[in-house]
Design a protein around this motif. Structure first.
Motif, mmCIF file in Angstrom:
data_model
loop_
_atom_site.group_PDB
_atom_site.id
_atom_site.type_symbol
_atom_site.label_atom_id
_atom_site.label_comp_id
_atom_site.label_asym_id
_atom_site.label_seq_id
_atom_site.Cartn_x
_atom_site.Cartn_y
_atom_site.Cartn_z
ATOM 1 N N LEU A 13 0.779 -1.270 -0.032
ATOM 2 C CA LEU A 13 -0.080 0.005 -0.046
ATOM 3 C C LEU A 13 0.909 1.332 0.012
ATOM 4 N N PRO A 14 1.720 1.528 1.028
ATOM 5 C CA PRO A 14 2.494 2.581 0.914
ATOM 6 C C PRO A 14 3.400 2.664 -0.584
ATOM 7 N N VAL A 15 4.010 1.804 -0.803
ATOM 8 C CA VAL A 15 4.718 1.770 -2.078
ATOM 9 C C VAL A 15 3.682 2.245 -3.323
ATOM 10 N N LEU A 16 2.529 1.864 -3.565
ATOM 11 C CA LEU A 16 1.645 2.277 -4.641
ATOM 12 C C LEU A 16 1.340 3.684 -4.295
ATOM 13 N N VAL A 17 1.006 4.156 -3.026
ATOM 14 C CA VAL A 17 0.585 5.697 -2.924
ATOM 15 C C VAL A 17 1.823 6.401 -3.340
ATOM 16 N N ARG A 18 3.064 6.279 -2.933
ATOM 17 C CA ARG A 18 4.064 6.885 -3.204
ATOM 18 C C ARG A 18 4.508 7.052 -4.603
ATOM 19 N N ALA A 19 4.210 5.672 -5.302
ATOM 20 C CA ALA A 19 4.437 5.746 -6.607
ATOM 21 C C ALA A 19 3.249 6.622 -7.516
ATOM 22 N N LEU A 20 2.239 6.399 -7.198
ATOM 23 C CA LEU A 20 1.075 7.381 -7.792
ATOM 24 C C LEU A 20 1.530 8.699 -7.592
ATOM 25 N N ARG A 21 1.768 8.987 -6.354
ATOM 26 C CA ARG A 21 1.985 10.664 -6.299
ATOM 27 C C ARG A 21 3.324 10.983 -7.001
ATOM 28 N N GLU A 22 4.177 9.944 -7.250
ATOM 29 C CA GLU A 22 5.471 10.503 -7.953
ATOM 30 C C GLU A 22 4.936 10.468 -9.414
ATOM 31 N N ALA A 23 4.319 9.993 -9.930
ATOM 32 C CA ALA A 23 3.600 9.945 -11.275
ATOM 33 C C ALA A 23 2.527 11.219 -11.504
ATOM 34 N N GLY A 24 2.292 12.093 -10.537
ATOM 35 C CA GLY A 24 1.456 12.925 -10.942
ATOM 36 C C GLY A 24 0.007 12.785 -10.318
ATOM 37 N N ALA A 25 -0.271 12.005 -9.554
ATOM 38 C CA ALA A 25 -1.793 11.753 -9.125
ATOM 39 C C ALA A 25 -1.689 12.063 -7.544
ATOM 40 N N GLU A 26 -3.017 12.410 -7.340
ATOM 41 C CA GLU A 26 -3.404 12.632 -5.976
ATOM 42 C C GLU A 26 -4.171 11.320 -5.325
ATOM 43 N N ALA A 27 -3.027 10.653 -4.875
ATOM 44 C CA ALA A 27 -3.383 9.289 -4.049
ATOM 45 C C ALA A 27 -3.101 9.315 -2.712
ATOM 46 N N GLU A 28 -4.295 8.323 -2.004
ATOM 47 C CA GLU A 28 -4.170 8.248 -0.635
ATOM 48 C C GLU A 28 -4.887 7.018 -0.331
ATOM 49 N N SER A 29 -4.449 6.268 0.672
ATOM 50 C CA SER A 29 -5.082 5.111 1.202
ATOM 51 C C SER A 29 -6.633 5.668 2.189
ATOM 52 N N VAL A 30 -7.486 4.729 1.790
ATOM 53 C CA VAL A 30 -8.873 5.126 2.529
ATOM 54 C C VAL A 30 -9.356 3.792 3.117
ATOM 55 N N VAL A 31 -9.856 4.081 4.363
ATOM 56 C CA VAL A 31 -10.437 2.738 4.935
ATOM 57 C C VAL A 31 -12.096 2.506 4.365
ATOM 58 N N TRP A 32 -12.275 1.390 3.877
ATOM 59 C CA TRP A 32 -13.580 1.342 3.219
ATOM 60 C C TRP A 32 -14.672 1.518 3.935
ATOM 61 N N ASP A 33 -14.788 1.426 5.252
ATOM 62 C CA ASP A 33 -15.783 1.585 6.240
ATOM 63 C C ASP A 33 -15.604 3.186 6.925
ATOM 64 N N ASP A 34 -14.814 3.941 6.435
ATOM 65 C CA ASP A 34 -14.612 5.193 7.087
ATOM 66 C C ASP A 34 -15.790 6.189 6.758
#
Length: 308
Positions: free
Chosen positions: A21-42
């Protein structure tokens, strides 16, 4: 910038840590996306504020299946959900194996025993030639009992015919909690050739892995198991790839799949069979295949652009 939610669950004693999860969030941000992890039942999450919600590690969903499936329907109406809610609903119940078999896909033979069903309700259409007792449990070969809604080998156990009384107690416990049980022959080739996981992303093979047998004789069904023992990279054979592609082609709404994992084991004839098809929240094993991260990011960004 596309807004992307990587959907996960709250940490807990029975929930594995998603190291991808943190690997993908970081990689997406580096690629220019606004990415974050979100808990499904939040309850605070505004799913409509994202261009794409990717179910990544909702690894508690099988314990709260009805609630999770209702969330998937709501989220899918608010934004683009990957995989789509209809696929999630279909794949959340492992009775899909029967549908794959009807479509000609080689699968592990499976019987189903629901809480409100008698022996006549057992689906033995794709069974082996072994003999079953009145309660649906095999009497002449090793077998596995597990729920049709489960993950990480939760509530799964391996039995011999001599373990009948213990298996019956497991069925009673599962039925009391509302689970439908599935019964499969224990394919001994898994102790030799292991279980192979073929990962697909963006419609293409991403990578493959092999792991050892998860279930050992005598391990209680309610004991936590090591879900991916002795995991290692794997190069799939042409036969394995062919079976995996046949399974994916048989999935309803298959063209809309962003990701998939096809778990294969060898049958008694030595040929690969589908043990599971993971279309909800498959572990990607990116720590084992770090070179796959750019391809995953590329596919996620492409899916986000379809919504915009």
């Amino acid at each position: 910038m596309p807004r992307i939610a990587l959907v996960t669950c709250r940490p807990g004693p029975e929930v594995a840590v998603d190291r991808d999860l943190p690997v993908l969030v970081r990689a997406l941000r580096e690629a220019g996306a606004e990415a974050e992890s979100v808990v499904w039942d939040d309850e605070r999450a505004d799913w409509g504020g994202y261009d794409l919600a990717v179910i990544r590690s909702t690894w508690d969903y099988s314990w709260r299946a009805a609630e999770f499936l209702a969330w998937a329907e709501r989220c899918g109406k608010a934004t683009r959900l990957a995989n789509p809610a209809g696929v999630v609903r279909w794949n959340a119940d492992k009775r899909y194996l029967g549908q794959l078999a009807e479509a000609g896909v080689p699968v592990v033979p499976t019987w189903y025993i629901a809480p409100d069903e008698s022996t006549n309700g057992i689906d033995g259409t794709h069974s082996t030639n072994g003999t079953h007792g009145i309660d649906g449990l095999p009497v002449d070969h090793e077998y596995v009992v597990k729920p049709t809604s489960g993950a990480g080998a939760r509530f799964a156990a391996r039995y011999t015919p001599d373990d009948h009384d213990t298996a019956v107690r497991q069925l009673a416990r599962m039925h009391a909690e509302g689970f439908t049980a599935m019964v499969q022959p224990y394919l001994e080739n898994i102790d030799v050739s292991g279980e192979r996981a073929l990962q697909f992303y963006g419609g293409r093979l991403l990578h493959a892995s092999r792991k050892g047998a998860v279930l050992t004789p005598g391990t209680p069904y309610d004991e936590r198991k090591v879900a991916h023992p002795r995991l290692e990279p794997w190069t799939p054979t042409p036969a394995e790839l062919a079976v995996a592609e046949r399974a994916l082609a048989a999935v309803p709404e298959a063209p809309e799949l962003l990701y998939a994992r096809v778990d294969l084991v060898d049958g008694e004839d030595g040929q690969p069979r589908v043990m599971e098809l993971e279309l909800v929240e498959p572990n990607l094993f990116l720590s084992l295949h770090p070179g796959s991260v750019p391809r995953v990011v590329e596919a996620i960004l492409a899916a986000a652009e379809l919504q915009r």
